[in-house]
Design an enzyme around this catalytic site. Sequence first.
Site, PDB file in Angstrom:
ATOM      1  N   ASP A   1       6.336   0.517 -23.113  1.00  0.00           N
ATOM      2  CA  ASP A   1       5.627   1.851 -23.625  1.00  0.00           C
ATOM      3  C   ASP A   1       6.637   2.148 -24.799  1.00  0.00           C
ATOM      4  O   ASP A   1       6.396   3.388 -25.361  1.00  0.00           O
ATOM      5  CB  ASP A   1       6.299   3.043 -22.563  1.00  0.00           C
ATOM      6  CG  ASP A   1       5.155   2.935 -21.394  1.00  0.00           C
ATOM      7  OD1 ASP A   1       3.764   2.674 -21.833  1.00  0.00           O
ATOM      8  OD2 ASP A   1       5.585   2.922 -20.141  1.00  0.00           O
TER       9      ASP A   1
ATOM     10  N   HIS B   1      13.130  -1.264 -16.643  1.00  0.00           N
ATOM     11  CA  HIS B   1      12.238  -1.745 -15.838  1.00  0.00           C
ATOM     12  C   HIS B   1      12.523  -2.139 -14.535  1.00  0.00           C
ATOM     13  O   HIS B   1      13.546  -2.787 -14.495  1.00  0.00           O
ATOM     14  CB  HIS B   1      11.221  -2.985 -16.491  1.00  0.00           C
ATOM     15  CG  HIS B   1      10.032  -2.844 -16.177  1.00  0.00           C
ATOM     16  ND1 HIS B   1       9.638  -3.600 -14.792  1.00  0.00           N
ATOM     17  CD2 HIS B   1       8.704  -2.383 -16.489  1.00  0.00           C
ATOM     18  CE1 HIS B   1       8.262  -3.642 -14.672  1.00  0.00           C
ATOM     19  NE2 HIS B   1       7.873  -2.770 -15.715  1.00  0.00           N
TER      20      HIS B   1
HETATM   21  N1  CMC Z   1      18.068   5.283 -19.844  1.00  0.00           N
HETATM   22  C1  CMC Z   1      19.179   5.532 -19.177  1.00  0.00           C
HETATM   23  N2  CMC Z   1      19.867   4.921 -18.011  1.00  0.00           N
HETATM   24  C2  CMC Z   1      18.831   4.166 -17.248  1.00  0.00           C
HETATM   25  C3  CMC Z   1      17.565   4.279 -17.650  1.00  0.00           C
HETATM   26  C4  CMC Z   1      17.049   4.730 -19.034  1.00  0.00           C
HETATM   27  N3  CMC Z   1      15.942   4.413 -19.529  1.00  0.00           N
HETATM   28  N4  CMC Z   1      16.659   3.326 -16.708  1.00  0.00           N
HETATM   29  C5  CMC Z   1      17.547   3.163 -15.904  1.00  0.00           C
HETATM   30  N5  CMC Z   1      18.853   3.608 -16.141  1.00  0.00           N
HETATM   31  C6  CMC Z   1      20.176   3.199 -15.234  1.00  0.00           C
HETATM   32  C7  CMC Z   1      20.115   4.311 -14.166  1.00  0.00           C
HETATM   33  O1  CMC Z   1      20.630   5.716 -14.498  1.00  0.00           O
HETATM   34  C8  CMC Z   1      20.821   3.772 -13.249  1.00  0.00           C
HETATM   35  O2  CMC Z   1      22.298   3.789 -13.471  1.00  0.00           O
HETATM   36  P1  CMC Z   1      23.438   3.643 -12.360  1.00  0.00           P
HETATM   37  O3  CMC Z   1      23.278   2.392 -11.591  1.00  0.00           O
HETATM   38  O4  CMC Z   1      24.706   3.997 -13.130  1.00  0.00           O
HETATM   39  O5  CMC Z   1      22.881   4.854 -11.490  1.00  0.00           O
HETATM   40  C9  CMC Z   1      20.313   2.193 -13.544  1.00  0.00           C
HETATM   41  O6  CMC Z   1      20.022   2.176 -14.736  1.00  0.00           O
HETATM   42  C10 CMC Z   1      19.307   1.452 -12.580  1.00  0.00           C
HETATM   43  O7  CMC Z   1      18.255   2.569 -12.704  1.00  0.00           O
HETATM   44  P2  CMC Z   1      17.270   2.767 -11.638  1.00  0.00           P
HETATM   45  O8  CMC Z   1      16.787   4.115 -11.710  1.00  0.00           O
HETATM   46  O9  CMC Z   1      17.930   2.372 -10.181  1.00  0.00           O
HETATM   47  O10 CMC Z   1      16.152   1.814 -12.082  1.00  0.00           O
HETATM   48  P3  CMC Z   1      14.780   1.632 -11.345  1.00  0.00           P
HETATM   49  O11 CMC Z   1      14.304  -0.080 -11.369  1.00  0.00           O
HETATM   50  O12 CMC Z   1      14.542   2.317 -10.052  1.00  0.00           O
HETATM   51  O13 CMC Z   1      13.737   2.365 -12.444  1.00  0.00           O
HETATM   52  C11 CMC Z   1      12.640   2.943 -14.349  1.00  0.00           C
HETATM   53  C12 CMC Z   1      13.091   1.626 -13.439  1.00  0.00           C
HETATM   54  C13 CMC Z   1      11.598   2.209 -15.468  1.00  0.00           C
HETATM   55  C14 CMC Z   1      11.861   4.011 -13.636  1.00  0.00           C
HETATM   56  C15 CMC Z   1      13.720   3.317 -15.309  1.00  0.00           C
HETATM   57  O14 CMC Z   1      14.431   2.261 -15.816  1.00  0.00           O
HETATM   58  C16 CMC Z   1      13.467   4.376 -16.052  1.00  0.00           C
HETATM   59  O15 CMC Z   1      13.406   5.612 -15.677  1.00  0.00           O
HETATM   60  N6  CMC Z   1      13.041   4.301 -17.416  1.00  0.00           N
HETATM   61  C17 CMC Z   1      12.756   5.373 -18.243  1.00  0.00           C
HETATM   62  C18 CMC Z   1      11.361   5.512 -18.161  1.00  0.00           C
HETATM   63  C19 CMC Z   1      10.206   4.511 -18.666  1.00  0.00           C
HETATM   64  O16 CMC Z   1      10.515   3.957 -19.877  1.00  0.00           O
HETATM   65  N7  CMC Z   1       9.315   4.115 -17.631  1.00  0.00           N
HETATM   66  C20 CMC Z   1       8.512   3.288 -18.155  1.00  0.00           C
HETATM   67  C21 CMC Z   1       8.322   1.903 -17.403  1.00  0.00           C
HETATM   68  S1  CMC Z   1       7.484   0.394 -18.020  1.00  0.00           S
HETATM   69  C22 CMC Z   1       5.883   1.036 -17.833  1.00  0.00           C
HETATM   70  C23 CMC Z   1       5.438   1.001 -16.216  1.00  0.00           C
HETATM   71  O17 CMC Z   1       5.096  -0.120 -16.127  1.00  0.00           O
HETATM   72  O18 CMC Z   1       5.532   1.917 -15.643  1.00  0.00           O
END
Ligand code: CMC
Length: 429
Positions: A364, A307
């Site tokens: 989720d 998140h």
């Molecule tokens: N599985 C594997 N790696 C992950 C995941 C995941 N679900 N989420 C983040 N990472 C890794 C990402 O690859 C990155 O790694 P590195 O630093 O080595 O490049 C690091 O963690 C930081 O990720 P980010 O994409 O910069 O984080 P963000 O804050 O931009 O993204 C997120 C947040 C929710 C989009 C992301 O965690 C994600 O894609 N999760 C899976 C989709 C999901 O479950 N979404 C629902 C969110 S809760 C409902 C809502 O309110 O939307």
Amino acid sequence: MEEKAKIVLDGKTYEFPVETGTENEKAIDISKFRAQTSYVMLDNGFGNTGACKSAITFLDGEKGILRYRGIPIEQIAEKSTFVETAYLLINGQLPTDAQLASFASSFTEHAALLPDMLNFFKAYPKDGHPMGLLSSMVCSLSGYHPELLKPDLSEEEIQLMAAKLLSKVRTITAYTYKKSIGEDFVPPRDDLKYISNFLHMMFSTKDKEYDRHDAVVNALEALLILHADHEQNCSTSTVRLIGSSWANLFASVSGGVSALWGPLHGGANQKVVEMLEEIQAAGGDIHKFIEKAKDPDDNYRLMGFGHRVYKNFDPRATIIKKRCHDLFETLGIQDPLLDIAVKLEAAVLKDDYFSERRLYPNVDFYSGLIYKAIGIPTKMFPVLFAIGRMPGWIAHWKEMKADPRSRIGRPRQIYVGLNERDYVPRDQR
Ligand code: CMC
């Protein structure tokens, strides 16, 4: 003494006011930054940018705190209803009995769809994703209510639009489902409450009334409450951004539905169950999927983990996980996907890759299993998220409209394209 932040650029010091929120959150007010320095702030994904001041929802991602209008989410999920929560978010206070009764009766009044709107269901492909239809139909409400499109709406008119949105979104969802399974639409009933009426329209047929189990009604009530608002997330920011151009509430919320659809946001609940099914079909080896998610050369992600704001745990996920186990126990449901989910969560929580990045189960992760147990098809899970998020979108749109500091949303950029060059005629390229 007024707190100031100092920024030194090209040897010159600039001062900017520091703002403090009611929960002691600090922000540097850079609204005059470009005018004074000619620089812009670059903040990919807006991770550090406060786009507004808001009095609706407080969340502290480090401590796992979420409060609607000051009230902890745990108390609201335990004691309130979705309709009361919607009133709280939109109007700022818990309603009196009379206010709640009048608010709830406005949903009954606006539940039906105009006969013309039924044509949307005929025209949309039977297997088309329900979020596409929901977004279009929500936007189309503007066509049926031209009198509500003016920028200076009265409080009564905003309440009317809110009632139409909150009520009709249920009917649209249920009719989309009926169309997808080739059954006749079941109209709303005046004597049923919000959630029961939705379940009735979804699962009753013209010959048989749906047998509503209290545990199902309560689980869905809790899920909608937990999704009702989450401050400046992607879809809510979208609603505010669209509304900042003085676009009407229906158009703004329609944009919110589209933003929510994405698998990184509200589409994740669908993707979680599809991922669990994929793991099951592959023989249940969770480790293969965990390794794939950790592989830097593969952009595969474990859906339902991570998140932007929560960095220890998502308080909504904690409540939903418990509700999921309770519902399965009460209804005597055995779902092998729940066992896979429990194993996956346990393995992820022990894995350094996820703990170093502070990735925990989010809202989720377990919600889809509850929707599935209720009988809602996987493709409709994001629609359920949209029904839940509707009060938040309306509350933010209303707050933005009432804020005299609101300006049209218009981020800047750093241009990294080609420098000036001459046009080359087509025969010389
Ligand atoms: N599985 C594997 N790696 C992950 C995941 C995941 N679900 N989420 C983040 N990472 C890794 C990402 O690859 C990155 O790694 P590195 O630093 O080595 O490049 C690091 O963690 C930081 O990720 P980010 O994409 O910069 O984080 P963000 O804050 O931009 O993204 C997120 C947040 C929710 C989009 C992301 O965690 C994600 O894609 N999760 C899976 C989709 C999901 O479950 N979404 C629902 C969110 S809760 C409902 C809502 O309110 O939307």
